[in-house]
Design a protein around this motif. Sequence first.
Motif, PDB file in Angstrom:
ATOM      1  N   UNK A  41       0.922  -1.272  -0.128  1.00 34.95           N
ATOM      2  CA  UNK A  41      -0.054  -0.035  -0.089  1.00 34.95           C
ATOM      3  C   UNK A  41       0.861   1.348   0.107  1.00 34.95           C
ATOM      4  N   UNK A  42       0.211   2.286  -0.359  1.00 36.05           N
ATOM      5  CA  UNK A  42       1.006   3.631  -0.598  1.00 36.05           C
ATOM      6  C   UNK A  42       0.631   4.367   0.848  1.00 36.05           C
ATOM      7  N   UNK A  43       1.164   5.631   0.784  1.00 38.34           N
ATOM      8  CA  UNK A  43       1.008   6.378   2.260  1.00 38.34           C
ATOM      9  C   UNK A  43      -0.529   6.457   2.908  1.00 38.34           C
ATOM     10  N   UNK A  44      -1.229   6.462   1.614  1.00 34.65           N
ATOM     11  CA  UNK A  44      -2.840   6.484   1.959  1.00 34.65           C
ATOM     12  C   UNK A  44      -3.176   5.376   1.951  1.00 34.65           C
ATOM     13  N   UNK A  45      -2.760   4.205   2.283  1.00 29.81           N
ATOM     14  CA  UNK A  45      -3.072   2.795   2.541  1.00 29.81           C
ATOM     15  C   UNK A  45      -4.148   2.280   1.275  1.00 29.81           C
ATOM     16  N   UNK A  46      -3.772   2.913   0.196  1.00 29.16           N
ATOM     17  CA  UNK A  46      -4.326   2.396  -1.190  1.00 29.16           C
ATOM     18  C   UNK A  46      -3.358   1.212  -1.821  1.00 29.16           C
ATOM     19  N   UNK A  47      -4.099   0.164  -2.297  1.00 35.35           N
ATOM     20  CA  UNK A  47      -3.281  -0.944  -2.669  1.00 35.35           C
ATOM     21  C   UNK A  47      -2.473  -0.361  -4.011  1.00 35.35           C
TER      22      UNK A  47
END
Length: 138
Positions: A41-47
């Motif tokens: 995941x990225x910093x925004x917790x998107x896969x």
Amino acid sequence: MDSIKVKDYMDRRPVLLKPAMSLATAVDWLLDNHKLGAAVVDEEERIIGFLTQQDCLDVMLKSSYHCDLTATVEDCMLTDVVIMTPETSILEVAGQMTGIKPKVYPVVENDRVLGTINRTHVLKAINLYMQQSYLTPV
């Protein structure tokens, strides 16, 4: 059987990895949590990717010849991720799993990882359905 959904059998405790994490740390997390794979995941917790034990094994085997393991999660993760939703039919997942790897998929809703579904979960769902179908009197 189409009424049996991923949400009924998925693992709701996902491990989330970051792309810059070392592969060695990611492997520790997978092993410590008994996971076949984990979402990246990225910093925004998107896969943004997915890493399986199989992906790790491949890289670690190659690294063992050179006695170095400098790979990161980003170096090894799959970026063309097959995603399931909580409402995906278990039959659809089973059909997907009969093909090539992976045998574990992230369960995602609105770009957020809710969990994973793997071959064991799917086999359990189908087995339970089949047992109930054969044991139910007509």
